[in-house]
Design an enzyme around this catalytic site. Sequence first.
Site, mmCIF file in Angstrom:
data_model
loop_
_atom_site.group_PDB
_atom_site.id
_atom_site.type_symbol
_atom_site.label_atom_id
_atom_site.label_comp_id
_atom_site.label_asym_id
_atom_site.label_seq_id
_atom_site.Cartn_x
_atom_site.Cartn_y
_atom_site.Cartn_z
ATOM 1 C CG HIS A 53 -38.283 15.976 -19.630
ATOM 2 N ND1 HIS A 53 -39.609 16.219 -19.353
ATOM 3 C CD2 HIS A 53 -38.251 15.568 -20.924
ATOM 4 C CE1 HIS A 53 -40.338 15.981 -20.434
ATOM 5 N NE2 HIS A 53 -39.543 15.567 -21.396
ATOM 6 N NE ARG B 214 -41.155 18.948 -24.614
ATOM 7 C CZ ARG B 214 -40.017 18.830 -25.270
ATOM 8 N NH1 ARG B 214 -39.297 17.717 -25.190
ATOM 9 N NH2 ARG B 214 -39.568 19.816 -26.033
ATOM 10 C CG HIS C 232 -38.223 26.713 -17.128
ATOM 11 N ND1 HIS C 232 -37.072 26.039 -17.395
ATOM 12 C CD2 HIS C 232 -39.108 26.293 -18.059
ATOM 13 C CE1 HIS C 232 -37.256 25.243 -18.451
ATOM 14 N NE2 HIS C 232 -38.484 25.391 -18.869
ATOM 15 C CE1 TYR D 247 -38.636 14.245 -25.808
ATOM 16 C CE2 TYR D 247 -38.633 13.240 -23.619
ATOM 17 C CZ TYR D 247 -39.047 14.239 -24.483
ATOM 18 O OH TYR D 247 -39.876 15.229 -24.017
ATOM 19 C CG ASP E 280 -43.444 25.841 -22.268
ATOM 20 O OD1 ASP E 280 -43.155 25.344 -23.373
ATOM 21 O OD2 ASP E 280 -42.842 25.565 -21.207
ATOM 22 C CD GLU F 192 -42.607 20.670 -20.163
ATOM 23 O OE1 GLU F 192 -41.936 20.497 -21.187
ATOM 24 O OE2 GLU F 192 -42.571 21.724 -19.495
ATOM 25 C CG HIS G 86 -41.732 24.346 -16.344
ATOM 26 N ND1 HIS G 86 -42.266 25.538 -16.769
ATOM 27 C CD2 HIS G 86 -41.544 23.617 -17.478
ATOM 28 C CE1 HIS G 86 -42.376 25.534 -18.089
ATOM 29 N NE2 HIS G 86 -41.954 24.366 -18.548
ATOM 30 C CD GLU H 31 -44.397 22.528 -22.483
ATOM 31 O OE1 GLU H 31 -43.766 22.555 -23.554
ATOM 32 O OE2 GLU H 31 -43.976 23.037 -21.417
ATOM 33 C CG ASP I 95 -41.219 23.061 -26.169
ATOM 34 O OD1 ASP I 95 -41.939 24.060 -25.932
ATOM 35 O OD2 ASP I 95 -40.594 22.447 -25.283
ATOM 36 C CG ASP J 215 -21.907 49.222 -32.322
ATOM 37 O OD1 ASP J 215 -22.182 48.261 -33.072
ATOM 38 O OD2 ASP J 215 -21.829 50.395 -32.730
ATOM 39 C CG HIS K 252 -33.060 22.423 -23.670
ATOM 40 N ND1 HIS K 252 -32.388 22.707 -22.507
ATOM 41 C CD2 HIS K 252 -34.333 22.195 -23.295
ATOM 42 C CE1 HIS K 252 -33.221 22.643 -21.480
ATOM 43 N NE2 HIS K 252 -34.408 22.324 -21.934
HETATM 44 N N1 GLY Z 1 -39.677 24.892 -23.700
HETATM 45 C C1 GLY Z 1 -39.154 24.708 -22.443
HETATM 46 C C2 GLY Z 1 -39.977 23.796 -21.643
HETATM 47 O O1 GLY Z 1 -40.876 23.183 -22.152
HETATM 48 O O2 GLY Z 1 -39.805 23.695 -20.470
HETATM 49 MN MN MN Z 2 -42.010 23.761 -23.772
HETATM 50 MN MN MN Z 3 -42.279 23.632 -20.524
#
Ligand code: GLY
Ligand code: MN
Ligand code: MN
Length: 439
Positions: A349, A411, A360, A387, A270, A383, A353, A413, A258, A37, A241
């Site tokens: 990728h 990465r 996102h 990899y 982000d 970003e 975004h 970003e 990240d 619960d 992820h």
């Molecule tokens: N952390 C998710 C992205 O960078 O899109």
């Molecule tokens: Mn990110």
């Molecule tokens: Mn991002």
Amino acid sequence: MVIPQTEFHQRRVRFLEALGGAAAVIPAAPLVRHHADVEYPFRQQSDFWYLTGFDEPGAVALFLPHQSDNPFVLFVEPRDPSAEVWNGFRWGCEGAVEHFGADLAHPRAELASRLADYLQGAEGIAFRVGRDAVVEPLVLQAWGQQLDRAPRTGHAALGLVAPCPILKDMRLRKSPAELERLREAARISAEAHERAREVARPGLSERQIQAVIEQHFLEQGARGPAYGSIVAGGDNACVLHYTRNDAPLRDGDLLLIDAGCSVSDYYNGDITRTFPVNGRFSGEQRALYELVLEAQLAAIASVAPGADAEQVHGAALRVLVEGLLHLGLLNGSVDDLIEQGAYRHLYMHRTGHWLGLDVHDVGAYRLGEHPQPLEPGMVLTVEPGLYVSDRLAVPEGQPQIEERWKGIGIRIEDDVAVTEVGHEVLTASALKAPAAMER
Ligand code: GLY
Ligand code: MN
Ligand code: MN
């Protein structure tokens, strides 16, 4: 300062205008069961929040352009001391009117009996199907009732339309107050990255670094992480992820973080930064870091009114592919490699975004055949990354990867707002120059 009530009011005025004659039904998020619960922490639905600023679960907002005296109606959980003693304060119907500008408010339990009457006279019903299993049958039932009654009433809403195109368009272009909130989310997120780099060293765990970051978010008054923080040492950084965050940090590895916070009114940061755990890049790590940074700077430089996200991605991709050719990690010509996607085992990728109330964020990337042009007030992440691991097969004709490159995931970003003359990097206070990543 948080988004003022006057701005929520202006949003509703614009939304009502854009609806034409259709009435909109916008549900709040429900509480979601975690286990037994126990519920997950509440997170308001972003469209509902954008239009109301009302932060309670289970509410439903009606927007009724055909009812010009009372166009904004909220259904909310009423005040109830025996419930509030367990779960805390509720605004109730009076609060919904006095503090949130509702023209009328009713207990949520009355939605089923009142909805059909409220929708009577609307030319259409704007409701996003497929998202809310509780409210959707009520909307369909009310619509059905109208159609049944149409021979006597003389009119019925004839179409079910989606409200999201209107809301996506509104949310894509941020107001000055929204940009302020995004700057605040960016500031806190950037500080957390700086702290994490100060404390990271071999022998600590990814989780301990996550704790430093998220402690800073909370200390600064943010709600917490905007998404599952990614704290990924060494090869874990090649899992895009990765959120297990339970491995030890190793001497000689890079650490990719990240993470970004969500501030009190849900605007998000982000940010990704990558640095050596022991304070010194290896030759291979430095070569790839400098390449990702060069790609990111090229992509950021391309952000300006009239450009588009495809061009931003293209700018990063070209630099990455040229650099990978130079380093011997790819073979061929830049144009062929890009055309054939023969770099995707190393960069799989897109370069960014939209960013806003959702990490996102909503907003089209394409308008039919054409990319959405960037306009002042739009905010996007930039970003790029690389990899290097064995997870994806090397495409035919491309060089096998030497061991010395493997386990490097990078990465970088940032969050970038489009301005009248170009762009503003909201997250610029998180350092990223190679020298700043070392100690
Ligand atoms: N952390 C998710 C992205 O960078 O899109
Ligand atoms: Mn990110
Ligand atoms: Mn991002």
